[in-house]
Design an enzyme around this catalytic site. Structure first.
Site, mmCIF file in Angstrom:
data_model
loop_
_atom_site.group_PDB
_atom_site.id
_atom_site.type_symbol
_atom_site.label_atom_id
_atom_site.label_comp_id
_atom_site.label_asym_id
_atom_site.label_seq_id
_atom_site.Cartn_x
_atom_site.Cartn_y
_atom_site.Cartn_z
ATOM 1 N N ASN A 1 62.813 4.918 24.560
ATOM 2 C CA ASN A 1 62.404 6.315 24.443
ATOM 3 C C ASN A 1 62.585 6.696 22.981
ATOM 4 O OD1 ASN A 1 62.017 9.070 24.505
ATOM 5 N ND2 ASN A 1 63.410 9.460 26.194
ATOM 6 N N ARG B 1 58.376 5.162 26.930
ATOM 7 C CA ARG B 1 58.045 6.528 27.329
ATOM 8 C C ARG B 1 57.066 7.100 26.306
ATOM 9 N NH1 ARG B 1 61.026 12.148 26.117
ATOM 10 N NH2 ARG B 1 59.867 13.458 27.567
ATOM 11 N N HIS C 1 57.442 15.938 32.102
ATOM 12 C CA HIS C 1 58.536 15.456 32.970
ATOM 13 C C HIS C 1 57.991 14.654 34.158
ATOM 14 C CE1 HIS C 1 61.134 19.110 31.525
ATOM 15 N NE2 HIS C 1 61.306 18.053 30.725
ATOM 16 N N ARG D 1 63.186 27.640 25.106
ATOM 17 C CA ARG D 1 61.766 27.996 25.244
ATOM 18 C C ARG D 1 61.615 29.187 26.177
ATOM 19 N NH1 ARG D 1 60.622 22.014 26.850
ATOM 20 N NH2 ARG D 1 60.767 20.938 24.846
ATOM 21 N N GLU E 1 64.761 8.592 34.932
ATOM 22 C CA GLU E 1 63.470 8.344 34.295
ATOM 23 C C GLU E 1 63.371 6.926 33.740
ATOM 24 O OE1 GLU E 1 61.873 12.133 32.222
ATOM 25 O OE2 GLU E 1 64.044 12.407 32.300
#
Length: 407
Positions: free
Chosen positions: A10, A93, A182, A243, A386
């Site tokens: 990643n 990823r 996601h 956010r 993940e």
């Protein structure tokens, strides 16, 4: 293909996270992180083998090439070097795959070109993902490299959910639509929730709530995503750590015309100085709850706004699915904050949603149900993984018969 190991990478703008996983039993042979890449103050490398103590050091790591070579050296010290015949693939990823990439993909020049073409809609992520891929290719040019896209799971959304209500020609010209993110987490958690219920994924409707510093919800019908809260970018949807989530677009015009702010200043405001941080100065839910319990009104309002938005999405996705078999909480906040889970479902008993306070208070690393035994809709806490999802998809792809890279 005799190898059974997958290295998962990643690559971020200033960090590389990695895991080496043996797919025969799903065991992690090593986990590591290289961070602060290219920063003058010194980089940090932390490496943890499965059967030994963590090793950590700081020093100059000027770029991603040096970062992956540092990773390779650490793996080699444990007898897990990248030259091992046990290594079957490297899984990467990749945040944005647009509409073209709907499943894991063996990387070639055409794939790299398309990931690069998508940089305008993922300017912070796709460049770093590309750098990691190219560096890994230079280290093992003979090995299959697989891209697993955050957006892929959401490409099953119908056009009615994926389209914004703007001029179609303008939208198509600039690739403006809802992509969602996601995706590897939502895919993994929806499937694990079905497993927890003892049912096949194609028989289960799940609302997945991925609640971390970034947060998103998805409506999954029979194993396929039919709606998700993030859109063209990860800014849309739930209130997050920094956010804003959903907001009237006219706020942007107002800030430009009345506030005199530039596009870049507004971008920074909405992505880095909003959400929980903007509301109360903290983006750590543990600290926010501590402040709420201490009577801090600003923290209490931030928590209430966070829960209000979350509850709206749960209700909306209940309506989208029509029948809901389970609601699954995952990621840092979803897995660890009992107050968030309780508050998010409070008042929804008429929809068959409730948590058992005793079960909800129990902490653990395993997937578990926290709803009452007689609940009409199961409520679950499902730790996301993940990296395992990327490894699983990569391994399955490179073991397909007829893959030209394996012959």
């Amino acid at each position: 293909m005799s190898g059974s190991r997958v290295l998962v990478l990643n690559s971020g703008s200033s960090s590389v996270k990695y895991q080496l996983i043996d797919m025969r039993g799903g065991s992690r042979l090593a986990v590591g992180l290289v961070e602060r890449i290219g920063e003058g103050g010194g980089s940090r490398v932390k490496h943890t083998p499965a059967d030994g103590e963590s090793r950590e050091w700081t020093g100059p790591v000027p770029d991603h090439d040096a970062a992956l070579k540092a990773m390779a050296a650490e793996l080699d010290r444990d007898g897990l070097g990248l030259d091992s015949p046990e290594l079957a693939a490297i899984g990467h990823r990749v945040v944005h795959g647009g509409l073209r990439f709907t499943e894991p993909t063996v990387i070639d020049d055409a794939v790299l070109a398309e990931i690069e073409r998508l940089i305008p809609v993922a300017p912070l992520h796709n460049p770093a993902n590309l750098t990691g891929i190219r560096t890994a290719q230079s280290l093992r040019p003979d090995l299959p490299q697989v891209a697993v896209f955050d957006t892929a799971f959401h490409t099953t959304m119908p056009e009615s959910a994926a389209r914004y209500a703007i001029d179609v020609e303008t939208a198509d010209a600039h690739r403006i639509r809802r992509y969602g993110f996601h995706g590897t987490s939502h895919a993994y958690v929806s499937r694990e929730t079905a497993r927890l219920l003892g049912r096949a994924p194609e028989d289960v409707n799940v609302i997945v709530l991925h609640l971390g510093n970034g947060a998103s919800a998805s409506a999954v019908r029979g194993g396929r995503c039919v709606d998700t809260s993030m859109g063209l970018t990860p800014l849309e949807g739930l209130v997050m750590g920094t956010r804003s989530g959903d907001m009237d677009p006219a706020v942007i015009f107002h800030l430009m015309r009345v506030g005199g702010m530039s596009a870049d200043e507004i971008d920074t405001l909405l992505n880095k100085r909003s959400g929980l941080t903007g509301l109360c100065g903290d983006n750590d839910m543990r600290e926010i709850r501590r402040r709420v319990d201490g009577g801090d009104e600003r923290a209490a309002l931030a928590f209430d706004i966070y829960i209000h938005r979350l509850k709206k999405y749960i209700g909306a996705y209940y309506a989208v699915l029509g029948r809901v078999d389970a609601v699954a909480f995952t990621a840092g906040v979803g897995e660890n904050s009992a107050p968030v889970r309780e508050a998010a479902l409070a008042g929804l008993e008429g929809l068959g949603l409730a948590v058992d306070s005793g079960l909800n208070a129990v902490r653990g690393d395993a997937a578990r149900l926290i709803s009452p035994a007689d609940a009409r809709v199961a409520v679950a806490v499902v730790p996301t993984d993940e990296e395992m999802e990327i490894a699983t998809q990569s391994y399955a792809l490179v073991n397909e018969e007829g893959n030209p890279l394996l012959t």
